[in-house]
Scaffold this motif. Structure first.
Motif, mmCIF file in Angstrom:
data_model
loop_
_atom_site.group_PDB
_atom_site.id
_atom_site.type_symbol
_atom_site.label_atom_id
_atom_site.label_comp_id
_atom_site.label_asym_id
_atom_site.label_seq_id
_atom_site.Cartn_x
_atom_site.Cartn_y
_atom_site.Cartn_z
ATOM 1 N N LEU A 256 28.471 32.080 1.096
ATOM 2 C CA LEU A 256 27.032 32.235 1.057
ATOM 3 C C LEU A 256 26.541 30.589 1.119
ATOM 4 C CD1 LEU A 256 26.575 34.896 -1.633
ATOM 5 C CD2 LEU A 256 26.507 35.150 0.758
ATOM 6 N N TYR A 257 25.168 30.484 1.530
ATOM 7 C CA TYR A 257 24.576 29.109 1.370
ATOM 8 C C TYR A 257 22.919 29.192 1.478
ATOM 9 C CZ TYR A 257 22.982 29.572 6.105
ATOM 10 O OH TYR A 257 22.344 29.721 7.397
ATOM 11 N N ARG A 258 22.615 28.125 0.718
ATOM 12 C CA ARG A 258 21.089 28.092 0.706
ATOM 13 C C ARG A 258 20.496 27.382 2.066
ATOM 14 N NH1 ARG A 258 18.605 27.811 -4.370
ATOM 15 N NH2 ARG A 258 16.878 27.264 -3.224
ATOM 16 N N PRO A 259 19.821 28.097 3.006
ATOM 17 C CA PRO A 259 19.377 27.597 4.097
ATOM 18 C C PRO A 259 18.169 26.591 3.916
ATOM 19 C CG PRO A 259 18.595 29.862 4.007
ATOM 20 C CD PRO A 259 19.631 29.555 2.953
ATOM 21 N N ASP A 260 17.529 26.503 2.739
ATOM 22 C CA ASP A 260 16.514 25.725 2.573
ATOM 23 C C ASP A 260 17.003 24.356 1.815
ATOM 24 O OD1 ASP A 260 17.422 27.022 0.145
ATOM 25 O OD2 ASP A 260 15.498 26.564 -0.919
ATOM 26 N N LYS A 261 18.465 24.320 1.474
ATOM 27 C CA LYS A 261 19.262 23.174 0.958
ATOM 28 C C LYS A 261 20.251 22.373 1.868
ATOM 29 C CE LYS A 261 17.380 23.727 -3.306
ATOM 30 N NZ LYS A 261 16.666 23.005 -4.018
ATOM 31 N N MET A 262 20.555 23.145 2.882
ATOM 32 C CA MET A 262 21.730 22.859 3.810
ATOM 33 C C MET A 262 21.805 23.274 5.152
ATOM 34 S SD MET A 262 24.979 24.443 1.812
ATOM 35 C CE MET A 262 26.033 23.374 2.457
ATOM 36 N N VAL A 263 22.419 22.797 5.913
ATOM 37 C CA VAL A 263 22.810 23.412 7.254
ATOM 38 C C VAL A 263 23.990 24.638 7.153
ATOM 39 C CG1 VAL A 263 22.001 21.734 8.650
ATOM 40 C CG2 VAL A 263 24.526 21.782 8.156
ATOM 41 N N LEU B 49 26.137 26.514 -2.147
ATOM 42 C CA LEU B 49 27.225 26.927 -1.163
ATOM 43 C C LEU B 49 28.280 27.582 -1.865
ATOM 44 C CD1 LEU B 49 28.674 27.020 1.455
ATOM 45 C CD2 LEU B 49 29.616 24.833 0.775
ATOM 46 N N VAL B 50 28.416 28.863 -1.773
ATOM 47 C CA VAL B 50 29.399 29.877 -2.486
ATOM 48 C C VAL B 50 30.383 30.324 -1.730
ATOM 49 C CG1 VAL B 50 29.632 31.764 -4.258
ATOM 50 C CG2 VAL B 50 27.780 30.212 -4.194
ATOM 51 N N ILE B 51 31.819 30.189 -2.037
ATOM 52 C CA ILE B 51 32.720 31.096 -1.130
ATOM 53 C C ILE B 51 33.214 32.298 -2.146
ATOM 54 C CG2 ILE B 51 35.203 30.870 -0.519
ATOM 55 C CD1 ILE B 51 34.406 27.608 -0.178
ATOM 56 N N LEU B 52 33.074 33.272 -1.604
ATOM 57 C CA LEU B 52 33.337 34.588 -2.376
ATOM 58 C C LEU B 52 34.825 34.959 -2.299
ATOM 59 C CD1 LEU B 52 30.460 36.693 -1.214
ATOM 60 C CD2 LEU B 52 30.517 35.385 -3.060
ATOM 61 N N THR B 53 35.373 35.646 -3.614
ATOM 62 C CA THR B 53 36.764 35.735 -3.547
ATOM 63 C C THR B 53 36.786 37.393 -3.685
ATOM 64 O OG1 THR B 53 37.141 35.767 -5.953
ATOM 65 C CG2 THR B 53 37.382 33.615 -4.554
ATOM 66 N N ASP B 54 37.871 37.842 -3.571
ATOM 67 C CA ASP B 54 38.101 39.304 -3.796
ATOM 68 C C ASP B 54 38.534 39.895 -5.206
ATOM 69 O OD1 ASP B 54 40.723 38.713 -3.643
ATOM 70 O OD2 ASP B 54 41.565 40.212 -2.488
ATOM 71 N N TRP B 55 38.239 38.912 -6.075
ATOM 72 C CA TRP B 55 38.452 39.154 -7.432
ATOM 73 C C TRP B 55 37.697 40.413 -8.059
ATOM 74 C CZ3 TRP B 55 42.029 39.275 -10.989
ATOM 75 C CH2 TRP B 55 41.602 39.612 -12.261
ATOM 76 N N ILE C 284 34.524 35.960 -8.848
ATOM 77 C CA ILE C 284 35.030 34.675 -8.941
ATOM 78 C C ILE C 284 34.730 33.818 -7.659
ATOM 79 C CG2 ILE C 284 36.887 33.365 -9.190
ATOM 80 C CD1 ILE C 284 36.522 34.712 -11.754
ATOM 81 N N PHE C 285 33.722 32.897 -8.005
ATOM 82 C CA PHE C 285 33.226 32.265 -6.774
ATOM 83 C C PHE C 285 33.956 30.744 -6.810
ATOM 84 C CE2 PHE C 285 28.882 34.377 -7.624
ATOM 85 C CZ PHE C 285 29.211 35.317 -6.996
ATOM 86 N N ILE C 286 33.830 30.207 -5.660
ATOM 87 C CA ILE C 286 34.139 28.542 -5.420
ATOM 88 C C ILE C 286 32.854 28.147 -5.433
ATOM 89 C CG2 ILE C 286 35.174 26.802 -4.395
ATOM 90 C CD1 ILE C 286 37.517 29.187 -3.435
ATOM 91 N N HIS C 287 32.550 27.331 -6.169
ATOM 92 C CA HIS C 287 31.177 26.653 -6.049
ATOM 93 C C HIS C 287 31.115 25.001 -6.568
ATOM 94 C CE1 HIS C 287 30.271 27.166 -10.121
ATOM 95 N NE2 HIS C 287 30.688 28.394 -10.189
ATOM 96 N N ARG C 288 29.950 24.416 -6.412
ATOM 97 C CA ARG C 288 29.855 23.111 -6.985
ATOM 98 C C ARG C 288 30.118 23.208 -8.431
ATOM 99 N NH1 ARG C 288 24.488 20.733 -4.608
ATOM 100 N NH2 ARG C 288 25.226 19.063 -6.203
ATOM 101 N N TRP C 289 30.612 21.995 -9.131
ATOM 102 C CA TRP C 289 30.799 21.993 -10.467
ATOM 103 C C TRP C 289 29.538 21.280 -11.089
ATOM 104 C CZ3 TRP C 289 35.422 18.157 -10.720
ATOM 105 C CH2 TRP C 289 35.167 16.800 -10.163
ATOM 106 N N ARG C 290 29.240 21.535 -12.217
ATOM 107 C CA ARG C 290 28.182 21.080 -12.990
ATOM 108 C C ARG C 290 28.289 19.339 -13.219
ATOM 109 N NH1 ARG C 290 24.917 24.913 -15.040
ATOM 110 N NH2 ARG C 290 25.823 26.951 -15.390
ATOM 111 N N LYS C 291 29.368 18.892 -13.438
ATOM 112 C CA LYS C 291 30.004 17.579 -13.618
ATOM 113 C C LYS C 291 31.560 17.458 -13.722
ATOM 114 C CE LYS C 291 28.819 17.453 -18.650
ATOM 115 N NZ LYS C 291 28.012 17.069 -19.755
#
Length: 164
Positions: free
Chosen positions: A51-58, A106-112, A125-132
């Protein structure tokens, strides 16, 4: 393990011969994941969407789906939509996918625990950007935004998430 697998340890992720710093759940890596424990589940998981934010990225890949303003993720283990993407209005417990911060741009979805969720086993369980750097997640895998952007278009249908 193949070079196209995402291999996660408590401090880094390996993919296509590269090593990326990452964050895992505040509960560490667990072989016995439970709802609310903040742990990242150990094992081999399939990647089932992006999944992605079309207003934030291509669009990062041709199979990525846009996150729309009413998109939510059900995290209510008492409801039949538990651990599924739903749309607002949604009266049960949920998480907004279109967040004010950039965590889910930007979110990568897993089958968890998906598509047939077992109550109490924990939601997505997603793969996404970290806070810091070094800041733990609620169980997901967090990456630097630039690293996530590099990885996303290189994921193949056969790519697996392997959490050691």
């Amino acid at each position: 393990m193949k070079a196209t697998d995402l291999v996660v340890t408590p401090t880094h992720l390996r993919f296509m011969g590269r090593k990326f710093p990452c964050s895992v759940g505040k509960g560490g890596i667990s072989t016995n994941k439970k709802e609310g424990d903040g742990a990242t589940p150990r094992g081999t998981h399939r990647l089932v969407g992006m999944l992605y934010r079309p207003d934030k990225m291509v669009r990062p890949t041709d199979w990525a789906l846009p996150i729309r303003p009413r998109d939510l993720w059900s995290d209510d283990p008492t409801h039949e939509d538990y651990n599924m993407m739903v749309r607002a209005p949604y009266p049960h417990s949920h998480e907004k996918l279109r967040r004010a911060d950039r965590l889910y741009d930007l979110v990568i979805l897993t089958d968890w625990n998906w598509p047939y969720a077992v109550k109490g086993r924990g939601s997505a369980i997603f793969i996404h950007r970290w806070r810091k750097p070094g800041h733990p997640t609620e169980g997901c895998i967090g990456l630097r935004p630039a690293d996530l952007a590099w990885i996303a278009p290189r994921i193949q249908h056969s790519t697996r998430l392997i959490v050691l």
